[in-house]
Structures are given as C-alpha cells and as structure tokens.
Design a protein around this motif. Structure first.
Motif, PDB file in Angstrom:
ATOM      1  N   ASP A 122       0.903  -1.137  -0.100  1.00 37.85           N
ATOM      2  CA  ASP A 122       0.175  -0.036  -0.094  1.00 37.85           C
ATOM      3  C   ASP A 122       0.731   1.255   0.070  1.00 37.85           C
ATOM      4  N   HIS A 123       2.226   1.129   0.086  1.00 36.85           N
ATOM      5  CA  HIS A 123       3.006   2.234  -0.004  1.00 36.85           C
ATOM      6  C   HIS A 123       2.987   3.118  -1.200  1.00 36.85           C
ATOM      7  N   PRO A 124       2.863   4.281  -1.252  1.00 38.96           N
ATOM      8  CA  PRO A 124       2.919   5.190  -2.624  1.00 38.96           C
ATOM      9  C   PRO A 124       3.970   4.876  -3.467  1.00 38.96           C
ATOM     10  N   GLU A 125       5.260   4.691  -2.567  1.00 37.17           N
ATOM     11  CA  GLU A 125       6.405   4.482  -3.433  1.00 37.17           C
ATOM     12  C   GLU A 125       6.270   3.307  -4.132  1.00 37.17           C
ATOM     13  N   VAL A 126       5.761   2.106  -3.631  1.00 39.28           N
ATOM     14  CA  VAL A 126       5.701   0.616  -4.091  1.00 39.28           C
ATOM     15  C   VAL A 126       4.675   0.828  -5.172  1.00 39.28           C
ATOM     16  N   ILE A 127       3.726   1.455  -5.215  1.00 39.99           N
ATOM     17  CA  ILE A 127       2.552   1.544  -6.029  1.00 39.99           C
ATOM     18  C   ILE A 127       2.987   2.207  -7.352  1.00 39.99           C
ATOM     19  N   ALA A 128       3.902   3.251  -7.256  1.00 37.79           N
ATOM     20  CA  ALA A 128       4.710   3.790  -8.116  1.00 37.79           C
ATOM     21  C   ALA A 128       5.478   2.828  -9.144  1.00 37.79           C
ATOM     22  N   ILE A 129       6.451   2.379  -8.193  1.00 40.68           N
ATOM     23  CA  ILE A 129       7.364   1.387  -8.892  1.00 40.68           C
ATOM     24  C   ILE A 129       6.621   0.524  -9.823  1.00 40.68           C
ATOM     25  N   LEU A 130       5.583  -0.127  -9.142  1.00 41.59           N
ATOM     26  CA  LEU A 130       4.649  -1.168  -9.921  1.00 41.59           C
ATOM     27  C   LEU A 130       4.185  -0.722 -11.106  1.00 41.59           C
ATOM     28  N   GLY A 131       3.696   0.763 -11.356  1.00 43.81           N
ATOM     29  CA  GLY A 131       3.435   1.430 -12.435  1.00 43.81           C
ATOM     30  C   GLY A 131       4.464   1.367 -13.378  1.00 43.81           C
ATOM     31  N   TYR A 132       5.436   1.088 -13.300  1.00 45.62           N
ATOM     32  CA  TYR A 132       6.829   1.267 -14.175  1.00 45.62           C
ATOM     33  C   TYR A 132       6.979  -0.069 -14.948  1.00 45.62           C
ATOM     34  N   THR A 133       6.096  -0.984 -14.407  1.00 43.16           N
ATOM     35  CA  THR A 133       6.084  -2.352 -14.813  1.00 43.16           C
ATOM     36  C   THR A 133       5.050  -2.663 -15.538  1.00 43.16           C
ATOM     37  N   ASP A 134       4.019  -1.630 -15.799  1.00 44.38           N
ATOM     38  CA  ASP A 134       2.792  -1.770 -16.533  1.00 44.38           C
ATOM     39  C   ASP A 134       1.979  -2.629 -15.694  1.00 44.38           C
TER      40      ASP A 134
END
Ligand code: F3S
Ligand code: F3S
Lengths: 285, 285
Positions: A122-134
């Motif tokens: 749920d951490h915003p940083e992790v959600i952002a990184i996830l976004g960079y993997t589609d």
C-alpha cells in the motif's frame, strides 16, 4: 553541558530536496501550486508549505490549473501522463534513489524478467514502482506472499528504498529455490541505516539522548528504541516546548537526533532551547 | 520379497552421457583414445573403458595423437586450444548443465559483472568455469572467503553444479549487503537433490535399503545417511558380492539406490544377485 547533534538527523536527502523545491516554487510562482498528497507526513511541514501557498490535493483530476509537485515517493507514469493531459506544469521531486528503483523495475520487465518488488503493497513508492512495470510486478511484503513466486523461472527484484536488508535477503533466498536466473537491484537507501547506526554510536558517548520526531512516526520510534537499548537515558519529543530543564541536572553531554520526517526548523528550535537551558545551568554554577 | 529400484539411482544424466560417448568412441575409433583425467572416480568404470582401449592421461601435452575425450566436468578453454594446437580430435563430453554454467560465467564477465563462483576451488568443474572468465572470477568455497567480496559493486554469480542451495543462499545474502546489483544464475543441478529426495521417500516404504557406491564417494555416503536417518535398516555396499542372504530374512520389501558415480552394470549385478537371493528365500518357504 556539551550538546552534540547527529550528522544524519532529520530529513533524508530526498525529502530535504523535495521540501526545498516546494518552498522555492511556492515563493517564485504566481499561479496555483499543489503537492499531490502531503509532501511529508508532518503537520508542521504541511503548514509551512501552506504559508507559501502550496496546498495539498490527493486527486490529480481535481488539480485543474497551475503547478503540481510530485513528492519524493514518486508516482506511476499514468499520473504524469494525466498531469500532461490536464496541461499542468509538473515539478518532479521524486527522490533520485526512488527514480533508480523505478528505472530498474522497468528495465527488468523489458529484459523479460518476472519483476518482484520487495515492499509494502500500500505504500505510494511501491505503487509508483509497480506502475513502471505496467502493473505486472509481484509485490512481496512478507513470507505469506512467497507462494506467489513458485512458478517464476527468471526473476528480477527491486526493493522499496526503506525496506530492511533482512527481508530482501529472505526473498532472494526463497527465489533461488525455484528460479534459474535471478537479478536483484539492491535499491535499499542507506539513509535509514546510517541514521540508526550513528544514533547508536552517539548514545554510547553521551549521558542523555534527545530524539525529535512525531509520536506516530515509525522511524522516530525505532530511533528512540535504539538509543534506549544502548543504555542511555532517552527522551522522545515532538517539539522544543516539551524540553524540561530539570532533565539536564548533572548532565555533561547530550546527544540529539531526529527521525526522517522531522523538519530542520524543529531541530533548530530544539537546539535553540537547549542552548538557553545550558546557559541557565551555567549561570547557576 | 519385493525389490524396488529407485528411478534416479546411479549415474546422473551428464556422467551417463559421457560414459556412453567414451565407450562408443573406444569401440569405433582405430587410433589412440584418451580421457583427460579419469572419466569418473570409479575403478570399475575406468577398467571398463580400458577394455575398449580408452586410456586415462592427466596431462594434455602428453597426448600426442588421436582422440581426447573431455569429461563431464569440462575444461578451461585453454585446454581446448591446446588440444587443437596438438591436432588432436576432441570429443567434448562436458555435461550440458556444466556448459550452461560456463556460458553464464562468460556472459556475466562480458556484461561487466564481477564474477563469483560458488564452489570448491580445487574442483575441476570450478577450475574450468574460472577459465571462462579469463581466470578473473572470485571463488567462494565457504564463509571464510566472504571477505574477498567486500569491494564489489556489481556481482554476477554462478554455482558449481553440485553446490548446496544453502551455500548459494548464504553467498547471495552476504553479497546483498554490499552490492547495488546482483545477478545470479542458479546453475545447481537438480540431480543430486532428486536422488536424495527419492531415496528418503523410498526408505519410508521399505523394510531395508541397499545403497550401492564407493566407500570413498561423498555423495554415496550422504545417500546412505539419508536412508538411515529415515529409520530404516540400511546397508552400504560397493559390489554385489557383499550382499549377505541372511540380511533378508523376514524382509518383505527392499529398496535399492546408488550414488552418482556408481556404474549401471554394478547396479545390474546387485539386482541379479538380489533376485537369486529372493528365489532361494521363496524356495525355502
Ligand atoms: S527519499 Fe530519502 S530515504 Fe532515501 S530513497 Fe530518497 S533519500
Ligand atoms: S554431470 Fe551430472 S550432476 Fe548434473 S550437472 Fe551434469 S547431470
């Protein structure tokens, strides 16, 4: 009484940079300026930004004009695209270390790895990184998530920058059981470890430790714990006002440190108040 | 009495392949045929090769003509060049899994990684892999070698095919403390683990285990240990002649397995002798 301030007290490099950027933009820009979500989870910091007309807005669609500041955690690429669509001016204060983690995750995906993120889902940083993997990456928070990894053949791992090394080690040990190829970018930021090690060292040299930071801040509480565990009397405070001059009777050396979300000006206030207490003590001698 | 032979008993895929190749070459070729070092550390196997005129020679320079067979462990590339210089015919019986480890090590070096080999520094397989990194790789045998890793930034790891997973895991956990990038090819061959797991499973289903293999063979001894630890009566033998019919009184089910260096024909001899014992027992009933 000698007062020693830890070198790595308070804001880390990335948060400090984001705060400086936001304050500068707030002062320089005439139009509306928003941060996307609170720049830092500290009410004093949010207030300070409001003083230069930088407001918090959590929903990008509600920012209709002006400048949007991306905080140090970063955002998924969709948010940047959305901001562009809305013709907002984007000031990207993503921490360079977080950006590296984003770039590594993207590269791993492009190289055909099954990407695994070691971090809190749920951490915003992790959600952002996830976004960079589609949004394809598997997020592993703890051992209960390991079963998600059982069919991987070629795994590529990045870590949330505040992840503990131990968790990353456990994850890679588990992956090695199954995969034939494993690539790990150790994106853990050294800041937290440095601050903690320095606090422990300082605790051993002083008669008392003052730890400054929110009572709700996990990393400040951990810092206070580390100082206590070193065997030195430790006070955890949020604000300079809480300092009690009676604490310092017969104290020769005081060490000061602060959590990662503690703004510099609060540290400065504490230092000022400490000097006053020191002077009073010396007058009384 | 029921006799159950483990599926993965005796030679692994790579050794079996090398032995078949060597026997075939020995029969087909007219000129001199040598293996570079003993094809397998088993006197019966070496003898069997001698019967088809395949001799052992440990020094490539002493092989002046004919065919040289490279064993499953592989050799450093210099040896292959040397063989070419001496105009020898080369039959490369390097196990395909070992070849993968060699190729991975070479690739890692070419990609700019500091290559680390998890394995025994004196083992011919490790020496061969090392050769594929221009002898630049760091060999890590156990934790006492970890200090060699302290200045690496970008580490690429391969493992000796018979390495234990636990050692590889410990190595990667250690590396993660220091490096920012880590690429691991898990080149551990699954054969050993499979054979051991199967022996443990079989041990629980039978009244007695017979483990065939050299008394000096580390992997055979480990196999016998695993069977004993399962709580079943276990006999470790080298040859069929050692079987004692008295062992099998009141035994209903016997399991048989064999170490990785145990030739098939020895296993066959044991099975033949077991059938004879079985028949005798049944006659007596
Ligand atoms: S935000 Fe801070 S904790 Fe490290 S990754 Fe950036 S310096
Ligand atoms: S020689 Fe045998 S142990 Fe594995 S790596 Fe090849 S099958």
């Amino acid at each position: 009484m000698e007062i020693i301030l830890a070198e790595h007290a308070g804001f880390c490099f990335g948060v400090n940079r984001a705060m400086d950027l936001a304050l500068k933009i707030g002062k320089d820009k005439d139009g509306k300026v928003h941060t996307l979500g609170p720049l830092i989870h500290n009410p004093q910091a949010v207030k300070k930004l409001e003083e230069v007309d930088v407001r918090v807005e959590s929903d990008i669609e509600k920012i209709t004009e002006g400048t949007v500041i991306i905080r140090s955690h970063g955002v998924p690429p969709e948010i940047l695209e959305q901001a562009e669509k809305q013709e907002l001016e984007v000031v990207n204060a993503t921490c360079p270390f977080v950006k590296t983690a984003q770039r590594n995750a993207k590269e791993l995906m492009e190289e055909g790895y099954d990407v695994v993120i070691s971090g809190d889902q749920d951490h915003p940083e992790v959600i952002a990184i996830l976004g960079y993997t589609d949004n394809q990456a598997i997020i592993v928070q703890d051992e209960s998530d390991f079963e998600k990894l059982d069919n991987l053949k070629k795994a590529g791992v990045v870590a949330q920058t505040t992840q503990s090394l131990e968790r990353l080690q456990k994850l890679t040990a588990y992956l090695l059981k199954n995969v034939s190829e494993l690539k790990v970018y150790n994106t853990i930021c050294t800041t937290t470890g440095q601050r903690q090690r320095e606090a422990a060292r300082l605790s051993k040299k002083v008669d008392m430790m003052i730890v400054i930071g929110g009572y709700n801040s996990a990393n400040t509480n951990r810092l206070a714990e580390i100082c206590s565990e070193s065997g030195v009397k430790t006070h955890h405070i949020e604000r300079a006002e809480e300092l009690n001059k009676d604490w310092f009777k017969n104290i020769k050396k005081v060490g000061i440190t602060a959590g990662a979300s503690t703004p510099n000006w609060i540290i400065k206030e504490v230092l000022k108040r400490m000097s006053e207490i020191k002077e009073k003590h010396e007058e009384n001698l």
